[in-house]
Scaffold this motif. Structure first.
Motif, PDB file in Angstrom:
ATOM      1  N   TYR A 225       1.520   3.604   6.504  1.00  0.00           N
ATOM      2  CA  TYR A 225       1.255   3.744   5.075  1.00  0.00           C
ATOM      3  C   TYR A 225       1.217   5.239   4.780  1.00  0.00           C
ATOM      4  CZ  TYR A 225      -0.308  -1.151   4.969  1.00  0.00           C
ATOM      5  OH  TYR A 225      -0.370  -2.522   5.052  1.00  0.00           O
ATOM      6  N   LEU A 226       1.310   5.601   3.518  1.00  0.00           N
ATOM      7  CA  LEU A 226       1.035   6.986   3.176  1.00  0.00           C
ATOM      8  C   LEU A 226      -0.420   7.288   3.514  1.00  0.00           C
ATOM      9  CD1 LEU A 226       2.853   7.519  -0.255  1.00  0.00           C
ATOM     10  CD2 LEU A 226       3.500   8.432   1.977  1.00  0.00           C
ATOM     11  N   GLU A 227      -0.680   8.499   3.954  1.00  0.00           N
ATOM     12  CA  GLU A 227      -2.030   8.856   4.380  1.00  0.00           C
ATOM     13  C   GLU A 227      -3.007   8.855   3.209  1.00  0.00           C
ATOM     14  OE1 GLU A 227      -1.784  12.545   6.419  1.00  0.00           O
ATOM     15  OE2 GLU A 227      -0.499  11.776   8.006  1.00  0.00           O
ATOM     16  N   GLY A 228      -4.279   8.701   3.553  1.00  0.00           N
ATOM     17  CA  GLY A 228      -5.323   8.711   2.540  1.00  0.00           C
ATOM     18  C   GLY A 228      -5.716   7.312   2.124  1.00  0.00           C
ATOM     19  N   ASP A 229      -6.417   7.224   1.007  1.00  0.00           N
ATOM     20  CA  ASP A 229      -6.886   5.933   0.518  1.00  0.00           C
ATOM     21  C   ASP A 229      -5.707   5.030   0.176  1.00  0.00           C
ATOM     22  OD1 ASP A 229      -9.458   6.847   0.758  1.00  0.00           O
ATOM     23  OD2 ASP A 229      -9.644   7.414  -1.354  1.00  0.00           O
ATOM     24  N   HIS A 230      -5.864   3.732   0.460  1.00  0.00           N
ATOM     25  CA  HIS A 230      -4.829   2.776   0.085  1.00  0.00           C
ATOM     26  C   HIS A 230      -4.704   2.678  -1.428  1.00  0.00           C
ATOM     27  CE1 HIS A 230      -3.733   1.544   3.978  1.00  0.00           C
ATOM     28  NE2 HIS A 230      -4.783   0.801   4.253  1.00  0.00           N
ATOM     29  N   ARG A 231      -3.467   2.634  -1.880  1.00  0.00           N
ATOM     30  CA  ARG A 231      -3.199   2.455  -3.308  1.00  0.00           C
ATOM     31  C   ARG A 231      -2.076   1.444  -3.453  1.00  0.00           C
ATOM     32  NH1 ARG A 231      -3.137   8.675  -5.681  1.00  0.00           N
ATOM     33  NH2 ARG A 231      -4.319   9.619  -3.981  1.00  0.00           N
ATOM     34  N   GLY A 232      -2.160   0.632  -4.499  1.00  0.00           N
ATOM     35  CA  GLY A 232      -1.084  -0.279  -4.824  1.00  0.00           C
ATOM     36  C   GLY A 232      -1.066  -1.536  -3.979  1.00  0.00           C
ATOM     37  N   LEU A 233      -0.341  -2.536  -4.465  1.00  0.00           N
ATOM     38  CA  LEU A 233      -0.230  -3.825  -3.794  1.00  0.00           C
ATOM     39  C   LEU A 233       1.233  -4.229  -3.687  1.00  0.00           C
ATOM     40  CD1 LEU A 233      -3.085  -5.777  -5.625  1.00  0.00           C
ATOM     41  CD2 LEU A 233      -3.215  -4.693  -3.367  1.00  0.00           C
ATOM     42  N   TYR A 234       1.499  -5.115  -2.742  1.00  0.00           N
ATOM     43  CA  TYR A 234       2.843  -5.679  -2.592  1.00  0.00           C
ATOM     44  C   TYR A 234       2.762  -7.202  -2.674  1.00  0.00           C
ATOM     45  CZ  TYR A 234       7.469  -6.808  -0.963  1.00  0.00           C
ATOM     46  OH  TYR A 234       8.750  -7.308  -0.888  1.00  0.00           O
TER      47      TYR A 234
END
Length: 275
Positions: A225-234
C-alpha cells in the motif's frame, strides 16, 4: 523535544533493534503486539512508520514514539523520554566517537486536492501500461482470472518518472505522494517506483476520487500500500442504499467477484485491508 524532531532523527529500525526485532528484506516482521505466526507488520524506514495488517491486532499504524509506547505499556510522555534516550545511544562506533545521525528533510504534505490529482495521473499511466501487454502482468492476471479490460487495473513497470513528459515538479509530487522513493544507494536524482512489478488497484474515497493505491507483485509474494495511514476503499464506498454487502479479505478477491454479474446485480462488494 518535539515528536517531529524525533521522527527526523530516530530511525525506526533503531527502535526495533533496541527491542531485538529485525524486519526481513521486504520490511516485514511478526507483529510484537499480538500472537503473530506469519509476518503481518510492515515497516517503512523512509517515513519512520509501521502498520500491522492483521485483523487480530488493534495496534494499527504508528511512528517511533507509538511503537515505544505500545511496547513498554507507558504514556506518550514517557515514550518520548525513552525515544530521547535511544537517540543518545551510540551503538558501537568506538569510545568517544559517536556520530549524530544525519537529519532527514521533512517532505511537505500534499493537500487532498493535489494528492488526488497526482494519484489520478499516476494511475492513468499505470493503466496505459497494460496496453503494452507486459508479459509478467498478463501472466499473473490470467492465473488469477482477472480481466484488465473489464476492471480498473494498472501495472507499474517502473517508468512513471522516466517518460519524457514528466517534469521535475511532477517528480517532486510523486515523491510527496509516496509513488517514488529515493535511490537506495543515495545516488542523486535517482529513484525507484513504489509499486514496481505490481499490478495496481485504485482505492477511492466517498466521492470516487483516487486517494491511495494497492499493489500486488506479479513475481514475488509481496503486496504494498502507499505508506502512512490507510485511505480509500476498493472497489469504492458502498452506496447509502446498500442492503446486501459482501466483504472480502483481499482486494483481488473483490476484483474477482466484480466480474460476476450474478453477484454484482444483488450485492455490493468491499475489500478489507488484506493481502
Amino acid at each position: 523535544m518535539e515528536i517531529s524532531e524525533i521522527k527526523q532523527r530516530l530511525p525506526i529500525l533503531k527502535v526495533l533493534s533496541h527491542y531485538h526485532l529485525k524486519p526481513d528484506r521486504n520490511g516485514r516482521l511478526c507483529c510484537p503486539f499480538h500472537n503473530d505466526k506469519t509476518p503481518s507488520m510492515q515497516v517503512y524506514p523512509e517515513t519512520g512508520t509501521w502498520t500491522c495488517f492483521s485483523s487480530n491486532c488493534s495496534a494499527g499504524s504508528g511512528d517511533q514514539v507509538d511503537f515505544i509506547m505500545r511496547k513498554e505499556g507507558i504514556t506518550k510522555h514517557l515514550a518520548i523520554l525513552k525515544a530521547q534516550d535511544l537517540m543518545g545511544e551510540t551503538g558501537d562506533p568506538g569510545p568517544g566517537k559517536s556520530k549524530p545521525s544525519p537529519e532527514k528533510k521533512l517532505v511537505p504534505e500534499l493537500t487532498p486536492g493535489e494528492r488526488t490529482q497526482i494519484l489520478t495521473e499516476a494511475f492513468t499511466h499505470f493503466a496505459r501500461s497494460m496496453n503494452k501487454r507486459p508479459e509478467n502482468a498478463i501472466k499473473y492476471l490470467e492465473s488469477r482470472r482477472l480481466d484488465y479490460k473489464r476492471l480498473s487495473i494498472g501495472f507499474d513497470a517502473g517508468t512513471l518518472h522516466k517518460i519524457k513528459e514528466t517534469t521535475p515538479e511532477q517528480k517532486q509530487l510523486y515523491l510527496q505522494a509516496g509513488l517514488l522513493k529515493p535511490d537506495k544507494f543515495g545516488r542523486e536524482e535517482s529513484y525507484y517506483t513504489r509499486f514496481k512489478g505490481c499490478i495496481v488497484f485504485p482505492l477511492l474515497d466517498r466521492s470516487k476520487n483516487i486517494v491511495s493505491m494497492y499493489g500486488r507483485h506479479t513475481e514475488k509474494p509481496e503486496h504494498h500500500y502507499l505508506e502512512g495511514d490507510h485511505r480509500g476503499l476498493y472497489p469504492g464506498y458502498p452506496d447509502r442504499e446498500t442492503t446486501r454487502l459482501i466483504l472480502t479479505e483481499a482486494v483481488i478477491d473483490a476484483a474477482t467477484l466484480q466480474q460476476l454479474p450474478e453477484i454484482t446485480k444483488d450485492f455490493s462488494l468491499l475489500a478489507l485491508y488484506g493481502t
